[in-house]
Write a protein that holds these residues in place. Structure first.
Motif, PDB file in Angstrom:
ATOM      1  N   HIS A  88      18.677 -17.965 -37.088  1.00  0.00           N
ATOM      2  CA  HIS A  88      18.674 -19.134 -37.147  1.00  0.00           C
ATOM      3  C   HIS A  88      19.551 -20.032 -36.118  1.00  0.00           C
ATOM      4  N   THR A  89      18.161 -21.706 -36.190  1.00  0.00           N
ATOM      5  CA  THR A  89      18.433 -22.617 -35.670  1.00  0.00           C
ATOM      6  C   THR A  89      19.303 -23.448 -36.000  1.00  0.00           C
ATOM      7  N   ASP A  90      19.268 -24.386 -35.245  1.00  0.00           N
ATOM      8  CA  ASP A  90      19.975 -25.512 -35.571  1.00  0.00           C
ATOM      9  C   ASP A  90      18.888 -26.505 -35.581  1.00  0.00           C
ATOM     10  N   LEU A  95      20.663 -24.461 -30.141  1.00  0.00           N
ATOM     11  CA  LEU A  95      21.544 -23.072 -30.616  1.00  0.00           C
ATOM     12  C   LEU A  95      21.109 -22.156 -31.627  1.00  0.00           C
ATOM     13  N   ALA A  96      21.304 -20.895 -31.253  1.00  0.00           N
ATOM     14  CA  ALA A  96      20.686 -19.768 -33.056  1.00  0.00           C
ATOM     15  C   ALA A  96      21.972 -18.867 -32.625  1.00  0.00           C
ATOM     16  N   ILE A  97      22.274 -18.412 -34.524  1.00  0.00           N
ATOM     17  CA  ILE A  97      23.004 -17.702 -34.719  1.00  0.00           C
ATOM     18  C   ILE A  97      22.558 -16.097 -35.917  1.00  0.00           C
ATOM     19  N   VAL A  98      23.277 -15.419 -35.579  1.00  0.00           N
ATOM     20  CA  VAL A  98      22.768 -14.055 -36.538  1.00  0.00           C
ATOM     21  C   VAL A  98      24.216 -13.637 -37.001  1.00  0.00           C
ATOM     22  N   HIS A  99      23.868 -13.510 -38.169  1.00  0.00           N
ATOM     23  CA  HIS A  99      25.135 -13.361 -39.689  1.00  0.00           C
ATOM     24  C   HIS A  99      25.465 -12.564 -40.283  1.00  0.00           C
ATOM     25  N   GLU A 127      22.220 -20.110 -42.614  1.00  0.00           N
ATOM     26  CA  GLU A 127      21.765 -20.913 -41.636  1.00  0.00           C
ATOM     27  C   GLU A 127      22.345 -22.478 -41.864  1.00  0.00           C
ATOM     28  N   ILE A 128      23.490 -21.945 -42.467  1.00  0.00           N
ATOM     29  CA  ILE A 128      24.327 -22.683 -42.652  1.00  0.00           C
ATOM     30  C   ILE A 128      25.483 -23.178 -41.106  1.00  0.00           C
ATOM     31  N   ILE A 129      25.876 -21.627 -41.399  1.00  0.00           N
ATOM     32  CA  ILE A 129      26.669 -21.986 -39.649  1.00  0.00           C
ATOM     33  C   ILE A 129      26.160 -22.429 -38.779  1.00  0.00           C
ATOM     34  N   ALA A 130      25.004 -22.355 -38.372  1.00  0.00           N
ATOM     35  CA  ALA A 130      24.219 -22.820 -37.246  1.00  0.00           C
ATOM     36  C   ALA A 130      24.191 -24.986 -37.374  1.00  0.00           C
ATOM     37  N   HIS A 131      24.209 -25.281 -38.285  1.00  0.00           N
ATOM     38  CA  HIS A 131      24.245 -26.323 -38.258  1.00  0.00           C
ATOM     39  C   HIS A 131      25.609 -27.081 -38.421  1.00  0.00           C
ATOM     40  N   LEU A 132      26.550 -25.910 -38.672  1.00  0.00           N
ATOM     41  CA  LEU A 132      28.257 -26.193 -39.131  1.00  0.00           C
ATOM     42  C   LEU A 132      28.156 -27.206 -37.371  1.00  0.00           C
ATOM     43  N   ILE A 133      27.767 -25.734 -36.157  1.00  0.00           N
ATOM     44  CA  ILE A 133      27.629 -25.527 -35.275  1.00  0.00           C
ATOM     45  C   ILE A 133      27.574 -26.577 -34.312  1.00  0.00           C
ATOM     46  N   GLU A 134      26.374 -26.544 -34.654  1.00  0.00           N
ATOM     47  CA  GLU A 134      25.458 -28.713 -34.458  1.00  0.00           C
ATOM     48  C   GLU A 134      26.209 -29.619 -34.642  1.00  0.00           C
ATOM     49  N   LYS A 135      27.234 -29.898 -35.479  1.00  0.00           N
ATOM     50  CA  LYS A 135      27.414 -30.662 -36.092  1.00  0.00           C
ATOM     51  C   LYS A 135      28.348 -30.845 -35.079  1.00  0.00           C
ATOM     52  N   PHE A 136      29.736 -30.464 -34.524  1.00  0.00           N
ATOM     53  CA  PHE A 136      30.523 -29.796 -33.697  1.00  0.00           C
ATOM     54  C   PHE A 136      30.379 -29.776 -32.909  1.00  0.00           C
ATOM     55  N   TYR A 137      29.194 -29.340 -32.015  1.00  0.00           N
ATOM     56  CA  TYR A 137      28.959 -28.946 -30.415  1.00  0.00           C
ATOM     57  C   TYR A 137      28.348 -30.426 -29.909  1.00  0.00           C
ATOM     58  N   LYS A 138      29.387 -30.538 -28.868  1.00  0.00           N
ATOM     59  CA  LYS A 138      28.955 -31.621 -27.566  1.00  0.00           C
ATOM     60  C   LYS A 138      29.375 -30.772 -26.580  1.00  0.00           C
ATOM     61  N   ASP A 140      31.767 -27.978 -25.174  1.00  0.00           N
ATOM     62  CA  ASP A 140      32.374 -26.839 -25.843  1.00  0.00           C
ATOM     63  C   ASP A 140      32.040 -26.272 -26.614  1.00  0.00           C
ATOM     64  N   LEU A 141      30.950 -25.002 -26.502  1.00  0.00           N
ATOM     65  CA  LEU A 141      30.137 -24.274 -27.550  1.00  0.00           C
ATOM     66  C   LEU A 141      31.465 -23.490 -28.192  1.00  0.00           C
ATOM     67  N   GLU A 142      32.576 -22.983 -27.606  1.00  0.00           N
ATOM     68  CA  GLU A 142      33.406 -22.455 -28.559  1.00  0.00           C
ATOM     69  C   GLU A 142      34.556 -23.039 -29.448  1.00  0.00           C
ATOM     70  N   GLU A 143      34.921 -23.895 -29.448  1.00  0.00           N
ATOM     71  CA  GLU A 143      35.603 -25.565 -29.794  1.00  0.00           C
ATOM     72  C   GLU A 143      34.586 -25.457 -30.976  1.00  0.00           C
ATOM     73  N   ALA A 144      33.446 -25.620 -30.861  1.00  0.00           N
ATOM     74  CA  ALA A 144      32.345 -25.891 -31.801  1.00  0.00           C
ATOM     75  C   ALA A 144      32.524 -24.937 -33.234  1.00  0.00           C
ATOM     76  N   LEU A 145      32.379 -24.116 -32.120  1.00  0.00           N
ATOM     77  CA  LEU A 145      32.284 -22.281 -33.239  1.00  0.00           C
ATOM     78  C   LEU A 145      33.637 -22.495 -33.751  1.00  0.00           C
ATOM     79  N   ILE A 146      34.506 -22.353 -34.076  1.00  0.00           N
ATOM     80  CA  ILE A 146      35.720 -22.246 -34.357  1.00  0.00           C
ATOM     81  C   ILE A 146      36.118 -23.347 -35.359  1.00  0.00           C
ATOM     82  N   LYS A 147      35.718 -24.829 -34.801  1.00  0.00           N
ATOM     83  CA  LYS A 147      35.250 -25.607 -35.954  1.00  0.00           C
ATOM     84  C   LYS A 147      34.664 -25.077 -37.178  1.00  0.00           C
TER      85      LYS A 147
END
Ligand code: F6R
Length: 598
Positions: A88-90, A95-99, A127-138, A140-147
């Motif tokens: 799923h993508t943002d 960005l894209a995730i598999v879950h 798919e929600i995870i991809a959008h949540l990461i997008e929300k926080f992604y500036k 730093d990908l790792e920081e966005a993932l953790i948030k």
């Protein structure tokens, strides 16, 4: 449940990901997809159905990416179709995730994200995870993932890529992930088979850990930001163990592997004495609770008989899914034995955690080395049955029963009670007797031919063989889609006998036991109602022959060991019926091998 693979390195990425997915297909097979990074853009290709359908997509041929992730799905939220398939993508396709797993609070997160303008394309929780990461992604990908993950409730094993970064991120809570370590290449997978042809060096990710993979190496951090030093494990089996060889299906291969599997479960554990390295003081144990799901729950039922017989300690059996929620009464004098082929079943793991939280002692009986359950129990007995790929469990089941017998005898020995020499001798003869039992396969196929179009089946057994009847019925249901039920033979006249007519095949476990004579009466009752009788016997002179339409003769053994031998004709019957019906034996509809969701 669902399979993940990821790769970064110089190998040809598309075939590597597709082949890896094929090795994971037993985990889920209703849709599949791939996302790769090519010229700093993400390209996602998905399909409904099996991996072969994804593989046939022409768009894959022209890709030349530098990294990628892929997924095979077992649907939880949303029907199996292309839109719901992973990755799923943002919104910006950056960005894209598999879950794997389930995000339990996804509907509230979805509302929040939609309010903020995100366009959610699928019906999945993932798919929600991809959008949540997008929300926080500036930047730093790792920081966005953790948030993002901090906002989620539920379970995940996930992989994340971004078009801007030459790396794969992975995170785990509740769903297994393994990192494969290569030379200037790194792998990620939900299970070892996906990457075994490339590397035998693996790292198991633990809950709340985040890994970053680059071509040059990996680093693992806890969600709290601290670096974690991970141990590299060497996988002991090879790719050949994962091939079907000359067998038509994995299930048949695994049925025929039982002499070796049982031999491996036994190895080094039995001479004049029993040797189990449990490192656990069992002297104060007052009660034993066995908990598991599905086929493993059936082995628990047999384990109860064996434990009570040999130790005289009261034993109880609970479905793990019920145990975890019923506020169980446990003390430090209780021993909880969790049984699981995969070592990852979500309900069994939760039951184990419940037991540990209440200070009970815990033992795991597990096949998959390094799996989550093995890391969380106080002590354990590995089955060493080898990888089981067919969705319907066979060799793991018989090995579980043997491991439970060894545990019962070990506790007896620890209590200072004498061990009967005959049973130790008989246990050592099991591989040979199983080999002999397998010779009936062709005969069982002739029975299967007669009954393959039946709509229903009944299975009957008594005492320690009642759970074998349940297991026989489960095997048939799972792979042939014929309705089947197992009953204690004496219960028949309290209801099920109403179903018996000339169209009802009734399988009786009628090997020698204290209750043989009573089983014979039950057979007569079915015969009087014209039911079709298939009996499993080990006494050449028995009267059963006169009362049965089909007699399956198996080698004689002690009653305590008979469930191991008696299961084999029932596995074969289910297998041959499903095969004769032309069904996909190794991947039955709606099922998956490892159930890592509730
Ligand atoms: C049936 C079957 C399942 C599993 C159950 C538990 O053939 O395989 O019923 O036994 O899902 O799985 P494990 O043993 O991996 O915990």
């Amino acid at each position: 449940m669902c399979g993940i693979i990821g790769y970064i390195g110089d190998k040809k990425i598309i075939p590597l990901l597709i082949n890896g997915l094929k090795k994971l297909e037993y985990r889920g097979y209703d849709s599949a997809g791939i996302c790769v990074r090519e010229n700093q853009e993400l390209r996602t290709i998905k399909s409904k159905g099996r991996i072969s359908e994804l593989e046939s997509k022409k768009e894959l041929n022209s890709l030349n990416p530098d990294l990628g992730i892929a997924h095979t799905r077992w649907a939880t939220h949303g029907i199996p179709d292309e839109k719901n398939a992973h990755p799923h993508t943002d919104c910006k396709n950056q960005l894209a995730i598999v879950h794997n797993g389930i995000i339990e609070n996804y509907s509230s997160l979805k509302k929040l994200l939609e309010k903020e303008g995100h366009e959610i394309k699928s019906e999945t929780d993932s798919e929600i995870i991809a959008h949540l990461i997008e929300k926080f992604y500036k930047d730093d990908l790792e920081e966005a993932l953790i948030k993002a993950l901090k906002l989620t409730e539920g379970a995940y094993g996930l992989a994340l890529i971004s078009k801007n970064e030459k790396k794969i991120l992975a995170a785990r809570k509740g769903s297994p992930l393994v990192i494969g370590v290569g030379e200037k290449e790194m792998f990620l997978a939900s299970d070892v088979p996906a990457i075994l042809e490339h590397t035998k060096k693996v790292i198991y990710l633990h809950d709340n850990e985040i890994a970053t993979l680059t071509k040059e190496g990996y680093q693992v951090k806890h969600m709290n930001g601290e670096y974690v030093n991970k141990e590299i494990h060497e996988i002991k089996y090879s790719v050949e163990n994962l091939e079907k060889g000359n067998f038509k299906h994995f299930m048949l291969k695994e049925i025929f592997e039982q002499p070796q599997a049982i031999g491996n479960t036994l190895r080094g554990r039995i001479k004049n004495q029993l040797k189990l390295t449990l490192n656990l003081d069992l002297s104060s144990i007052k009660r034993i609770i066995l908990t598991a799901c599905g086929t493993s729950w059936h082995s628990a039922l047999i384990g109860k008989h064996l434990i009570e017989k040999f130790t005289r300690i009261p034993a109880e059996v609970d479905y793990a899914s019920e145990f975890r929620y019923r506020n169980p009464i446990l003390t430090e004098d209780d021993l909880v034995v969790v049984i699981s082929q995969s070592g990852e079943t979500a309900d069994t793991l939760a039951a184990l955690r419940e037991a540990s939280a209440r200070n009970a002692k815990t033992i795991g009986i597990v096949n998959v080395v390094g799996s989550t359950i093995t890391r969380e129990v106080n002590s354990g007995i590995y089955l060493h049955a080898g990888p089981e790929t067919g969705v319907a469990s066979t060799k793991a089941f018989t090995s579980q029963v043997l491991a439970l017998l060894l545990l019962a005898l070990y506790i007896r020995q620890e209590k200072g009670l004498a061990l009967d020499k005959e049973i130790l001798e008989e246990i050592n003869l099991l591989p040979e007797k199983i080999q002999k039992t397998l010779e009936i396969s062709d005969y069982v196929r002739t029975i299967a031919e007669k009954f393959k179009d039946s709509k229903n089946f009944l299975y009957f057994g008594r005492g320690i063989n009642f759970p074998v009847a349940l297991e026989g019925a489960l095997k048939l249901k799972e792979i042939s889609y014929i309705h089947a039920e197992g009953y204690p033979a004496a219960e028949m006249k309290h209801g099920p006998i109403a179903l018996v007519d000339e169209n009802m095949p009734c399988v009786f476990l009628a090997t020698k036991s204290e209750l043989s004579q009573k089983v014979l009466s039950n057979i007569e009752e079915v015969r009087a109602r014209k039911g079709k009788i298939i009996s499993v016997v080990n006494d050449r002179n028995s009267e059963y022959k006169n009362f049965s339409d089909f007699v399956i003769e198996v080698p004689e053994t002690l009653e305590e060991l008979s469930p191991i031998i008696n299961s084999i004709p029932l596995q074969l019957l289910a297998y041959h019926i499903a095969d004769l019906k032309g069904l996909d034996v190794d991947k039955p509809r709606n099922l998956a091998k490892s159930v890592t969701v509730e």
